[in-house]
Design an enzyme around this catalytic site. Structure first.
Site, PDB file in Angstrom:
ATOM      1  N   ASP A  40       0.841  -1.199   0.000  1.00 15.00           N
ATOM      2  CA  ASP A  40       0.000   0.000   0.000  1.00 15.00           C
ATOM      3  C   ASP A  40       0.875   1.247   0.000  1.00 15.00           C
ATOM      4  O   ASP A  40       1.993   1.219   0.529  1.00 15.00           O
ATOM      5  CB  ASP A  40      -0.897   0.023   1.240  1.00 15.00           C
ATOM      6  CG  ASP A  40      -1.875  -1.136   1.272  1.00 15.00           C
ATOM      7  OD1 ASP A  40      -2.290  -1.590   0.194  1.00 15.00           O
ATOM      8  OD2 ASP A  40      -2.213  -1.587   2.393  1.00 15.00           O
ATOM      9  N   TYR A  68       5.395  -8.825   8.916  1.00 16.34           N
ATOM     10  CA  TYR A  68       5.106  -7.397   9.011  1.00 16.34           C
ATOM     11  C   TYR A  68       5.200  -6.909  10.454  1.00 16.34           C
ATOM     12  O   TYR A  68       4.906  -7.663  11.387  1.00 16.34           O
ATOM     13  CB  TYR A  68       3.678  -7.091   8.529  1.00 16.34           C
ATOM     14  CG  TYR A  68       3.395  -7.417   7.087  1.00 16.34           C
ATOM     15  CD1 TYR A  68       3.523  -6.456   6.095  1.00 16.34           C
ATOM     16  CD2 TYR A  68       2.965  -8.689   6.723  1.00 16.34           C
ATOM     17  CE1 TYR A  68       3.234  -6.755   4.767  1.00 16.34           C
ATOM     18  CE2 TYR A  68       2.681  -9.002   5.401  1.00 16.34           C
ATOM     19  CZ  TYR A  68       2.815  -8.034   4.425  1.00 16.34           C
ATOM     20  OH  TYR A  68       2.537  -8.337   3.122  1.00 16.34           O
ATOM     21  N   ASP A  82      -6.961   1.957   7.111  1.00 14.65           N
ATOM     22  CA  ASP A  82      -5.731   2.595   7.591  1.00 14.65           C
ATOM     23  C   ASP A  82      -5.991   4.092   7.694  1.00 14.65           C
ATOM     24  O   ASP A  82      -7.118   4.553   7.474  1.00 14.65           O
ATOM     25  CB  ASP A  82      -4.530   2.280   6.687  1.00 14.65           C
ATOM     26  CG  ASP A  82      -4.710   2.783   5.245  1.00 14.65           C
ATOM     27  OD1 ASP A  82      -5.600   3.630   5.006  1.00 14.65           O
ATOM     28  OD2 ASP A  82      -3.966   2.328   4.364  1.00 14.65           O
ATOM     29  N   ARG A 173      -4.152  -4.802   7.016  1.00 18.12           N
ATOM     30  CA  ARG A 173      -5.165  -3.792   7.333  1.00 18.12           C
ATOM     31  C   ARG A 173      -6.448  -4.457   7.821  1.00 18.12           C
ATOM     32  O   ARG A 173      -7.079  -3.999   8.773  1.00 18.12           O
ATOM     33  CB  ARG A 173      -5.462  -2.938   6.097  1.00 18.12           C
ATOM     34  CG  ARG A 173      -4.396  -1.890   5.782  1.00 18.12           C
ATOM     35  CD  ARG A 173      -4.758  -1.098   4.551  1.00 18.12           C
ATOM     36  NE  ARG A 173      -4.699  -1.902   3.343  1.00 18.12           N
ATOM     37  CZ  ARG A 173      -5.631  -1.915   2.402  1.00 18.12           C
ATOM     38  NH1 ARG A 173      -6.731  -1.196   2.534  1.00 18.12           N
ATOM     39  NH2 ARG A 173      -5.481  -2.638   1.312  1.00 18.12           N
TER      40      ARG A 173
END
Length: 295
Positions: A40, A68, A82, A173
């Site tokens: 993203d 992550y 987000d 997300r």
């Protein structure tokens, strides 16, 4: 110069993965560059870039686990899941640290996840994020993914920071929003960094500034990992001149004995890496079948 191989980029926040490909095309002076595993715009971290013939191996390299580091902001729900999106609602965060730990642990294992509307998935030939920007929401099918582990790095409510190891296709997300929903207050991801993509780690990734500096010094060839090194974990097969000729012309090359393994790195008689191949059967005999050719 035409490069072929892999470069690991450390993508900064605020730019798309496609923009990073454009940067690489300018620096390396070639058009045939792609990436695996879109990040993203707000996310940072490991973005594998494939140059030249290495782009043929893109789908083989995306079938990897990821890791992550994510910061989840509890109590805030947005349309993009987000902080890049519009805030849909805000709720007070009254949960305890123990409740947070229990909720997070409930997402470890094989779970179903609904892809967000703001994602690069195609439905009916159109990207979901294009539809979302037009205010259109379409039905999506849940995907089965695997969360191998979630380690809580810190709890500073309303924020929690987690380290996630997961399978391909996982949306962090969505995970952040689902954790918030499980806690009853909602949530969104406020920062996200991909630290690993398969065997590729952020410690070995280059920032755009470092890539520019290396290019200015004329050292680009030093940072491109050759195609075969991307598959160093696979056993290798060295062909003689006759079999090299057969494989390069799409003709089965028969063998009596194969190394152990499901896929092989194949080199021609001159030592050049030419293909990724598997064992197959033709006319009742074992032979090499090319999966991806690099000659």
């Amino acid at each position: 110069m035409e490069y072929s191989g892999l470069v690991i980029l450390n993508k900064p926040a605020g730019c798309s993965s496609h923009k990073m490909v454009g940067l690489a095309r300018r620096i390396f002076g070639m058009k045939k560059i792609g990436h695996t595993g879109t990040l993203d715009p707000a996310a940072t971290g490991v973005l594998p870039l494939l140059l030249g013939k290495a782009t043929r191996a893109a789908e083989l390299l995306t079938a990897e686990n990821k890791r992550y580091t994510a910061e989840v902001l509890l109590g805030t729900v947005t349309d993009t899941l987000d902080l890049d999106g519009q805030v849909l609602c805000e709720k007070p965060v009254t949960v305890t640290e123990d409740e947070v730990r229990r909720a997070v642990s409930g997402f470890v294992g094989e779970i179903e996840q609904l892809p967000p509307m703001y994602s690069a998935i195609s439905v009916g030939g159109r990207r979901l994020y294009d539809l979302a920007r037009q205010g259109v929401e379409v039905e999506r099918e849940k995907r089965r993914i695997v969360i191998h582990s979630i380690d809580i790095l810190s709890i500073e409510l309303p924020k929690i920071t987690i380290d996630v190891r997961c399978s391909k296709g996982t949306y962090i997300r969505t995970l952040g929003a689902d954790i918030g929903e499980a806690l009853g207050c909602g949530g969104c991801v406020s920062s996200l960094c991909r630290t690993e993509s398969g065997e590729l780690k952020i410690e070995n990734a280059l920032t755009p500034e470092e890539l520019e500096h290396i290019a200015a010094e004329g050292r680009l060839s030093e940072i491109v990992t050759p195609i075969d090194k991307m598959f160093a974990h696979l056993p290798e097969i060295r062909l003689d001149e006759r079999r090299s000729h057969l494989v390069k012309n799409g003709v089965p090359a028969y063998f009596n004995k194969f190394p152990e393994g499901d896929m092989f790195r194949v080199y021609d008689s001159g030592g050049e890496f030419i293909a990724l191949s598997v064992r197959a059967e033709a006319d009742g005999r074992s032979c090499l079948k090319t999966v991806k050719a690099f000659y």
